[in-house]
Design a protein around this motif. Sequence first.
Motif, PDB file in Angstrom:
ATOM      1  N   ALA A 133      -2.060  -1.309   2.837  1.00  0.00           N
ATOM      2  CA  ALA A 133      -2.598  -2.502   2.178  1.00  0.00           C
ATOM      3  C   ALA A 133      -1.488  -3.372   1.599  1.00  0.00           C
ATOM      4  O   ALA A 133      -1.767  -4.441   1.067  1.00  0.00           O
ATOM      5  N   SER A 134      -0.238  -2.908   1.688  1.00  0.00           N
ATOM      6  CA  SER A 134       0.863  -3.655   1.091  1.00  0.00           C
ATOM      7  C   SER A 134       2.165  -3.313   1.808  1.00  0.00           C
ATOM      8  O   SER A 134       2.235  -2.334   2.562  1.00  0.00           O
ATOM      9  N   GLN A 184       4.657  -2.174   0.265  1.00  0.00           N
ATOM     10  CA  GLN A 184       5.062  -0.896  -0.325  1.00  0.00           C
ATOM     11  C   GLN A 184       4.483   0.279   0.444  1.00  0.00           C
ATOM     12  O   GLN A 184       5.139   1.314   0.621  1.00  0.00           O
ATOM     13  N   ASP A 185       3.268   0.151   0.945  1.00  0.00           N
ATOM     14  CA  ASP A 185       2.663   1.218   1.739  1.00  0.00           C
ATOM     15  C   ASP A 185       3.459   1.464   3.021  1.00  0.00           C
ATOM     16  O   ASP A 185       3.611   2.608   3.461  1.00  0.00           O
TER      17      ASP A 185
END
Length: 215
Positions: free
Chosen positions: A177-178, A180-181
Motif C-alpha cells: 500500500a506504500s 515503505q511496503d
Amino acid sequence: MTEHTPQVRTINLAFTGASGAQYGLRLLQCLVAAGCRVNVMISRAAQVVIATETDLKLPGTPPAMQETLTNWAQAEPGQVLVFGREDWFAPPASGSGERAPLVVCPCSTGTLSALATGASNNLIERAGDVALKERRPLILVPREAPFSEVHLENMLKLTRMGAVIMPASPGFYHRPASVQDLVDFVVARLLDHLGISQDLMPRWGEARAEQKRSG
C-alpha cells in the motif's frame, strides 16, 4: 557456574552509489532493532545518493557519520561503527577480523565489477574480497535496469564464487500500500538470508499453514 553473555551478532553493511539508498537505510534500522552490531562503509557516491533520495544528510567524516547514523537509527553507543574508504585496519578489511556477513545494499554495477575481478581499491571492495576468499556470506543488492551482458557475466561469476545476488525487485503478492511496503519486502528477504528474525513481511505459505492448523 559461569554466566555466559549472549554473543552479539556483527553485520558488515556497505552502501555504494546505486539508487536504492532506502533499502540499505531500512536494513540498518532493522539490524539495530535486532540488537546487531553494524560495521558501516559508505562510498562517496553513496553519500550523494543518500542526500538525493532521502532527507538524511550525512556529514563528511566517518566519526560525524557514525554519530548521525547512531542517532538516526536509535542505536546504542558503539552499536553502529562507520569506517572510512581507506581504513585498512577496519575489521572487514582482513580475514583475521571477525567472521561477519557482508551486505552491499545498494550495490552499484561498478562494485559488482570490482568484486568480480578481485579489485581492492577501497575498503568496500576489500571487504568484499575478504568475504569471498574466506567463504563468508556475501549478499549483493543491485538496482539497475536493464542489465548489460557485462553486468550479467559479473553476477554469474560472483554467484559461482558463493555470493548471493539479490536484486532490489520487490514482489506484489503482499499487496503493498506504500513505498515503505515495497522497501520492507526486499529488506525482509535480506534479514531472512542473514538468519535474523523479522516481522516486516509474512513468509510465503504462513497464512495457509495457520489455516490448516486451526481448521
